[in-house]
Every structure is written in structure tokens, then in C-alpha cells.
Design an enzyme around this catalytic site. Structure first.
Site, PDB file in Angstrom:
ATOM      1  N   LYS A   2       0.832  -1.204   0.000  1.00 31.40           N
ATOM      2  CA  LYS A   2       0.000   0.000   0.000  1.00 31.40           C
ATOM      3  C   LYS A   2       0.866   1.253   0.000  1.00 31.40           C
ATOM      4  CE  LYS A   2      -2.448   3.350   2.269  1.00 31.40           C
ATOM      5  NZ  LYS A   2      -2.007   4.372   3.254  1.00 31.40           N
ATOM      6  N   ASP A  51      -6.015  -0.057   0.790  1.00 35.06           N
ATOM      7  CA  ASP A  51      -5.979  -0.379   2.212  1.00 35.06           C
ATOM      8  C   ASP A  51      -7.247  -1.153   2.569  1.00 35.06           C
ATOM      9  OD1 ASP A  51      -8.117   1.483   2.610  1.00 35.06           O
ATOM     10  OD2 ASP A  51      -6.631   3.076   2.518  1.00 35.06           O
TER      11      ASP A  51
END
Length: 213
Positions: A125, A143
DNA sequence: AACTCGGGGCA
DNA sequence: TGCCCAGAGTT
């Protein structure tokens, strides 16, 4: 019924709905160089961009390169960032990352996901945030909220993070990446919660796969 | 696969 | 006041 919209039409509609209901998408991280974005993104794990910006505004005044950051001891860096969660881990990750940048990347932030993920405190991420926002590459950051909400809406398969990332990278117009990311997070916290999503009060239920199944 | 870090957000 | 977490590393 609006439910029959294809994914592209759904995204158009969602951008319209999100713009209306969340006119000010969540505050974005403040940065002026790839290095600053990298550090800010490491700090952003499990907290809000607003909290990160409070810390980095002062930090980046003097410490905005790997070399200058390494002038700080771990304790000193901890004291500068201790208003956000997980600060001891993050201080450790940041100093280790700065050493790796100097030793292996000539002090520059690398531009590939594989290299970025060799840094400390940088997962998929975080790497994607840097790739997308500092180097303008195609890599949508996924996320937990993005993963869950986009799957429920029917924008992604929900198989795994990597697949979701590819799907959203192709689907969402790049112009809207930052806003869309924050929209999904805001919506995920306020309405489309992990437990007990508030579908009755959701403005997107009409085009939501989860609600209509 | 489960555990850990931690101040903030939110009920 | 207590619960959960806007990830990633470790075991």
C-alpha cells in the site's frame, strides 16, 4: 434499475455521489519531494493524514533528506513524532529506510514497487502511494477500507489486495485517484463499516452489489 | 496465521 | 471509558 450499470458507469455515478456527499475529500498528505511523501506515508499507517501533517510540517523543515534525517537519534526522532500512534516502530522504520536509501539507492527514492518494498516500513500500500503520487505511475493504493468498500460496491472482485489493486488501477480515472481513495475511506468509516454497514442510510445503495444481493 | 505496536476517533 | 484501527514487521 440503476443496478444494471456497468462498472465504468458505476464509477461515474459514484464520483457524482461522492462529490455531493463528501465535498471535501479527506485531507491529503503534505509533501514537496518523493522523499517527504515516502516518510509521510510510512507515518500514515493506522492513523489519519491530518495527524501526519501535524508532525511533518515541523519535521520536514530541517529533516527532508535521508542524510539529514540520520542526524537524528532514534530517541530524538521518536520525540518529534510521538503524537501519532505506533511512533516507536515508525521512528525505527524511517531511520532504517534512510540508511537503505543511502547505501543501496544513492540517496534517491526508487521508482519501482519491488525496490520500494525493500525499504523498512514500506509494504504494498505504501509503495503504491509513492508510485502513484510522487512518480505518477499506475498503482492504486489499496488499504482495508478500499478493499472492502470497492468489493461491496461491485467495483472489484474482492479476491485479494493485489487483484483489487489491478482492477481499480484500470477502472478509476487517474484524475480521481486521490479523491476516490479518500472517499472510499471516509465512506468505509462512516457508513460502509466492516461490521454492521449502515446500508439504510447509504446514498449508494441503489448501485451497490452488496446491498442488492 | 496470529500477535504487536499506540494515540485518535468514535460510541 | 472502552473498543477498534486510514499497515507492516515479527514470530
Amino acid at each position: 434499475m440503476t443496478e444494471k450499470l456497468n462498472k465504468e458507469e458505476k464509477v461515474e455515478k459514484l464520483i457524482e455521489l461522492f462529490s455531493k456527499h463528501y465535498p471535501e475529500p479527506g485531507t491529503a498528505l503534505n509533501f514537496s519531494t518523493p522523499f517527504e511523501l515516502l516518510i509521510a506515508t510510512i507515518l500514515s499507517a493506522q492513523t489519519t493524514d491530518i495527524q501526519v501533517n501535524k508532525v511533518t510540517e515541523d519535521l520536514f523543515e530541517k529533516y527532508n533528506t535521508p542524510g539529514s534525517m540520520l542526524q537524528l537519534s532514534q530517541k530524538e526522532l521518536e520525540n518529534k513524532i510521538n503524537s501519532i500512534g505506533l511512533f516507536r516502530n515508525k521512528a525505527k522504520y524511517i531511520l532504517k529506510t534512510c540508511k537503505i536509501l543511502l547505501n543501496d539507492f544513492e540517496g534517491e527514492v526508487p521508482k519501482t514497487r519491488k525496490e520500494l518494498m525493500q525499504l523498512s516500513g514500506v509494504g504494498r500500500k505504501t509503495a503504491n502511494v509513492v508510485l502513484a503520487n510522487a512518480f505518477f505511475k499506475a498503482a492504486f493504493p489499496v488499504d482495508t477500507h478500499v478493499f472492502r468498500v470497492s468489493a461491496r460496491l461491485g467495483l472489484s472482485s474482492g479476491e485479494n489486495v493485489k487483484r483489487t489493486e489491478e482492477e481499480l488501477t484500470d477502472l478509476i480515472p487517474k484524475k480521481y485517484w486521490i479523491d476516490f481513495h479518500h472517499w472510499l475511506i471516509d465512506h468505509g468509516r462512516a457508513v460502509c463499516k466492516a461490521q454492521n454497514p449502515d446500508c439504510e442510510n447509504c446514498f449508494a445503495s441503489g448501485i451497490c452489489s452488496y446491498y442488492n444481493n
